[in-house]
Write an enzyme that holds these catalytic residues in place. Structure first.
Site, PDB file in Angstrom:
ATOM      1  N   GLN A   1      59.830  32.540   6.286  1.00  0.00           N
ATOM      2  CA  GLN A   1      60.247  31.553   5.282  1.00  0.00           C
ATOM      3  C   GLN A   1      61.480  32.051   4.523  1.00  0.00           C
ATOM      4  O   GLN A   1      61.604  31.852   3.311  1.00  0.00           O
ATOM      5  CB  GLN A   1      59.100  31.257   4.323  1.00  0.00           C
ATOM      6  CG  GLN A   1      58.039  30.340   4.917  1.00  0.00           C
ATOM      7  CD  GLN A   1      58.568  28.934   5.194  1.00  0.00           C
ATOM      8  OE1 GLN A   1      59.552  28.486   4.604  1.00  0.00           O
ATOM      9  NE2 GLN A   1      57.924  28.226   6.101  1.00  0.00           N
ATOM     10  N   SER A   2      62.396  32.674   5.238  1.00  0.00           N
ATOM     11  CA  SER A   2      63.580  33.242   4.594  1.00  0.00           C
ATOM     12  C   SER A   2      64.536  32.157   4.079  1.00  0.00           C
ATOM     13  O   SER A   2      64.974  31.297   4.849  1.00  0.00           O
ATOM     14  CB  SER A   2      64.314  34.129   5.602  1.00  0.00           C
ATOM     15  OG  SER A   2      65.614  34.426   5.150  1.00  0.00           O
ATOM     16  N   ASN A   3      64.871  32.232   2.817  1.00  0.00           N
ATOM     17  CA  ASN A   3      65.913  31.347   2.259  1.00  0.00           C
ATOM     18  C   ASN A   3      67.282  31.761   2.752  1.00  0.00           C
ATOM     19  O   ASN A   3      68.182  30.942   2.910  1.00  0.00           O
ATOM     20  CB  ASN A   3      65.904  31.420   0.734  1.00  0.00           C
ATOM     21  CG  ASN A   3      64.584  30.992   0.152  1.00  0.00           C
ATOM     22  OD1 ASN A   3      64.171  29.848   0.333  1.00  0.00           O
ATOM     23  ND2 ASN A   3      63.899  31.910  -0.522  1.00  0.00           N
TER      24      ASN A   3
END
Ligand SMILES: *Cc1c(COP(=O)(O)O)cnc(C)c1O
Length: 342
Positions: free
Chosen positions: A76-78
């Protein structure tokens, strides 16, 4: 100081981002002068702090004649999402190697939030279960791209090297200019810290200006406190030498670790409270992984009288850096809807 305009840069962010008061939250927690720097509003595919870093990283990538960006992050890396958007924006390919390592899980985590957006933005996503798999996936990407005659520009996790951190050297300048225009001075900037480029850039940026602003990082990432502080210290040294200013005293590197809870991406009670409080008092959305925990730190330190008390008297402001991450809300739907019913 070496002028920032000497470094290659591609303008992608909606800058400057707003610096706004938070009077209702301030009244709620009894903090006299409280502001928020809206780096969740950088504009690049829902925005966030990686946009400022990517302006310089992509600038260098294009200068080197690269065709493909290779990025790393958690599922879930921004950072991965903004890298995918930056690549689309300048017509580059984007390949992402995402580590599936967070010990928190619910159905939405694997399909929604940033991961959904990476795919919409046209990135090729490889998912790895551990560091060995991630290294193998990265090697495969490099081989495939080079077999196709394409040059790859590798971006470190979180975009945190001296080049990416230049974005936050610039943000420090922006903060000083805005606070002067609004007629207040900044005591402390609080930010969530993981790969540490944001904090390192701010520390170097304020030092370059001779501005006495404390930067307080809230560790949202590493259970190994010394390791996180070592990464931060190394990065600050790299940034100060890149922009050609004297080294910064170790006392300027301040990190609080007690708001991490059980680990990166694992919800805490403080995060629940902070996300709810900001939403209801200011209409501002935080995120469960970074800004929720960073704000939990701010709230606790203010309540404990360590930060922003009226007794300080000199009216200098606390500034919360909103680093983005809002798509993460949708990956933590179950965790956050529990709060609604509390
Ligand atoms: C990456 C990220 C951070 C941490 O920034 P670093 O420069 O990696 O320390 C904070 N907040 C959000 C929302 C992020 O995506």
């Amino acid at each position: 100081m070496k002028p920032i305009s000497d470094f290659p840069r591609i303008a992608m962010g909606h800058l400057p981002t707003p610096l706004e008061p938070m009077p209702r939250l301030g009244a709620e927690i009894d903090c006299a002068s409280l502001y928020i720097k809206r780096d969740d509003c950088t504009g690049l595919a829902i925005g966030g702090n990686k946009t400022r870093k990517l302006e310089f990283l992509v600038g260098e990538a294009l200068e080197q004649g690269a065709h493909t960006l290779l990025g790393f992050g958690a599922l879930q890396s921004n950072h991965a999402r903004q890298t995918a958007a930056a690549a689309a924006r300048v017509g580059m390919r984007c390949r992402l190697v995402l580590l599936d390592l967070v010990q928190y899980r619910e159905p939405a985590y694997d399909v929604s939030g940033n991961l959904l957006l990476d795919q919409l933005l046209g990135a090729d996503v490889q998912i790895a279960k551990n560091d060995t798999e991630a290294a193998a996936a990265a090697r495969r990407v490099m081989e495939e791209e080079s077999a196709a005659g394409r040059k790859v520009y590798v971006i470190p996790t979180g975009g945190s090297n001296a080049v990416g951190a230049l974005g936050y050297v610039e943000c420090a300048r922006e903060l000083i200019a805005q606070s002067e225009e609004l007629g207040f001075s900044i005591d402390t900037v609080i930010t969530g810290t993981s790969s540490a480029g944001t904090q390192a850039g701010l520390v170097a940026g304020f030092a370059a200006l001779g501005a006495e602003v404390r930067v307080l990082g809230i560790n949202v990432y590493k259970p190994d406190h010394a390791a996180l502080e070592a990464v931060l210290a190394g990065l600050v040294d790299e940034v100060t030498s890149k922009i050609e200013i004297p080294k910064v005293a170790k006392s300027a590197l301040q990190v609080r670790h007690e708001f991490l809870g059980d680990g990166y991406g694992i919800p805490t009670e403080g995060m629940h409270e902070a996300v709810g409080l900001l939403a209801r008092s200011e209409g501002i959305l935080l995120d469960p992984v970074y800004t929720g925990k960073a704000m939990a730190g701010l709230i606790t330190l203010v309540r404990d009288g360590e930060l922003g008390t009226r007794a300080d008297g000199d009216g200098r402001a606390i500034v919360f850096l909103h680093t983005g991450g809002t798509p993460g809300l949708f990956a933590y739907r179950d965790a956050l809807s529990r709060q609604e019913n509390d």
